[in-house]
Design a protein around this motif. Structure first.
Motif, mmCIF file in Angstrom:
data_model
loop_
_atom_site.group_PDB
_atom_site.id
_atom_site.type_symbol
_atom_site.label_atom_id
_atom_site.label_comp_id
_atom_site.label_asym_id
_atom_site.label_seq_id
_atom_site.Cartn_x
_atom_site.Cartn_y
_atom_site.Cartn_z
ATOM 1 N N ALA A 64 28.960 23.790 19.632
ATOM 2 C CA ALA A 64 27.977 23.677 20.707
ATOM 3 C C ALA A 64 26.754 24.540 20.422
ATOM 4 C CB ALA A 64 28.615 24.079 22.035
ATOM 5 N N ASN A 67 24.686 22.787 17.910
ATOM 6 C CA ASN A 67 23.993 21.674 18.560
ATOM 7 C C ASN A 67 22.770 22.171 19.319
ATOM 8 O OD1 ASN A 67 24.008 18.752 19.557
ATOM 9 N ND2 ASN A 67 24.038 19.889 21.475
ATOM 10 N N ARG A 68 22.922 23.240 20.085
ATOM 11 C CA ARG A 68 21.803 23.771 20.854
ATOM 12 C C ARG A 68 20.663 24.236 19.931
ATOM 13 N NH1 ARG A 68 20.871 25.495 25.859
ATOM 14 N NH2 ARG A 68 23.036 25.272 26.488
ATOM 15 N N HIS A 70 19.613 23.100 17.210
ATOM 16 C CA HIS A 70 18.773 22.018 16.693
ATOM 17 C C HIS A 70 18.319 21.051 17.782
ATOM 18 C CE1 HIS A 70 19.506 23.305 12.591
ATOM 19 N NE2 HIS A 70 20.792 23.370 12.869
ATOM 20 N N ALA A 71 19.078 20.961 18.876
ATOM 21 C CA ALA A 71 18.734 20.005 19.930
ATOM 22 C C ALA A 71 17.555 20.473 20.767
ATOM 23 C CB ALA A 71 19.945 19.742 20.827
ATOM 24 N N MET A 98 24.261 19.150 26.111
ATOM 25 C CA MET A 98 23.974 20.357 25.342
ATOM 26 C C MET A 98 24.508 21.597 26.061
ATOM 27 S SD MET A 98 20.238 21.752 24.077
ATOM 28 C CE MET A 98 19.649 22.008 25.759
ATOM 29 N N MET A 101 28.635 21.220 26.219
ATOM 30 C CA MET A 101 29.393 20.699 25.090
ATOM 31 C C MET A 101 30.661 21.506 24.818
ATOM 32 S SD MET A 101 28.112 19.685 21.246
ATOM 33 C CE MET A 101 27.261 18.212 21.817
ATOM 34 N N THR A 151 26.302 12.003 18.294
ATOM 35 C CA THR A 151 25.100 12.793 18.047
ATOM 36 C C THR A 151 25.187 13.379 16.640
ATOM 37 O OG1 THR A 151 23.737 14.660 18.782
ATOM 38 C CG2 THR A 151 26.116 14.861 19.082
ATOM 39 N N THR A 152 24.041 13.676 16.059
ATOM 40 C CA THR A 152 24.017 14.266 14.716
ATOM 41 C C THR A 152 23.301 15.613 14.689
ATOM 42 O OG1 THR A 152 21.979 13.070 14.162
ATOM 43 C CG2 THR A 152 24.054 11.992 13.611
ATOM 44 N N LEU A 153 22.712 16.022 15.814
ATOM 45 C CA LEU A 153 21.885 17.229 15.826
ATOM 46 C C LEU A 153 22.662 18.479 15.443
ATOM 47 C CD1 LEU A 153 19.776 16.494 19.025
ATOM 48 C CD2 LEU A 153 18.965 16.500 16.660
ATOM 49 N N ALA A 154 23.934 18.540 15.817
ATOM 50 C CA ALA A 154 24.736 19.740 15.532
ATOM 51 C C ALA A 154 25.066 19.900 14.059
ATOM 52 C CB ALA A 154 26.037 19.701 16.334
#
Length: 204
Positions: A64, A67-68, A70-71, A98, A101, A151-154
């Motif tokens: 998580a 993810n944060r 990059h998100a 976000m 998560m 999602t792919t950001l993480a």
């Protein structure tokens, strides 16, 4: 409790569900999702997709946090200037995911096992062999009454993800799928009409 759904029902009501309850998902149900993913085709029948189901709170917290990291910068411009109310609602759901998560019951990471360590754009070289499995997983989740949204950001920092999940260096993490029981309701999705997006033989 699962519904008596046809395949068409599943496909046409498989919404992206980002707001998920923290109710635990039984292990046998999670195994069923991975079994469905494992039935998908892969290039040259290589069967090199690998799946990590993160349930440990400490592991989920680290994912998580990634993810944060990059998100937030990715979605900030859209939050400041959404296209319309529908776009705003979608962004609100992304922010909710976000923020929560680490509380979601299972974070499933889809990987590909390469012959050697890859980096940069090469991480996605054989991603096409993993995404059919991801779609199978999403459809099975819908059939079982579970919500999910890939999602792919993480996963932008592959070395960081390998460290969190203790992955071999040959693994590339391609997609993260939070899975749980949805707070919202499944229903029809809004898509462009078919006659707008396809032609027979040639595009005119």
């Amino acid at each position: 409790m699962t519904e008596n759904l046809t395949l068409e029902d599943v496909i046409y009501t498989c919404r992206a569900m980002r707001r998920l309850k923290n109710t635990q998902v039984p292990e046998e149900v999670l195994m069923k999702l991975i079994s469905a993913a494992n039935q998908a085709p892969s290039g040259s029948n290589s069967q090199m997709a690998r799946w990590v189901v993160a349930r440990d709170p400490a592991v989920k917290k680290q994912l998580a946090d990634l993810n944060r990291q990059h998100a937030e910068p990715y979605i900030r411009p859209s939050l400041e200037n959404p296209n319309d109310e529908k776009h705003r609602r979608m962004l609100d759901a992304v922010v909710w995911q976000m923020d929560h998560m680490h509380e979601i019951p299972a974070l499933i990471v889809a990987c590909f096992n390469y012959p050697e360590k890859v980096s940069g754009i090469d991480v996605y070289r054989q991603a096409g062999s993993v995404w059919p499995g991801i779609q199978n997983l999403l459809l099975m989740a819908r059939a079982l009454g579970l919500g999910a949204a890939p999602t792919t950001l993480a996963l932008r920092d592959q070395d960081a993800v390998r460290k969190v999940l203790n992955l071999p260096e040959t693994f590339a993490a391609l997609c993260l799928i939070p899975v749980g029981y949805p707070m919202g309701k499944f229903g029809p999705v809004s898509r462009r009409p078919v006659d707008e997006i396809m032609r027979f033989d040639q595009w005119d």
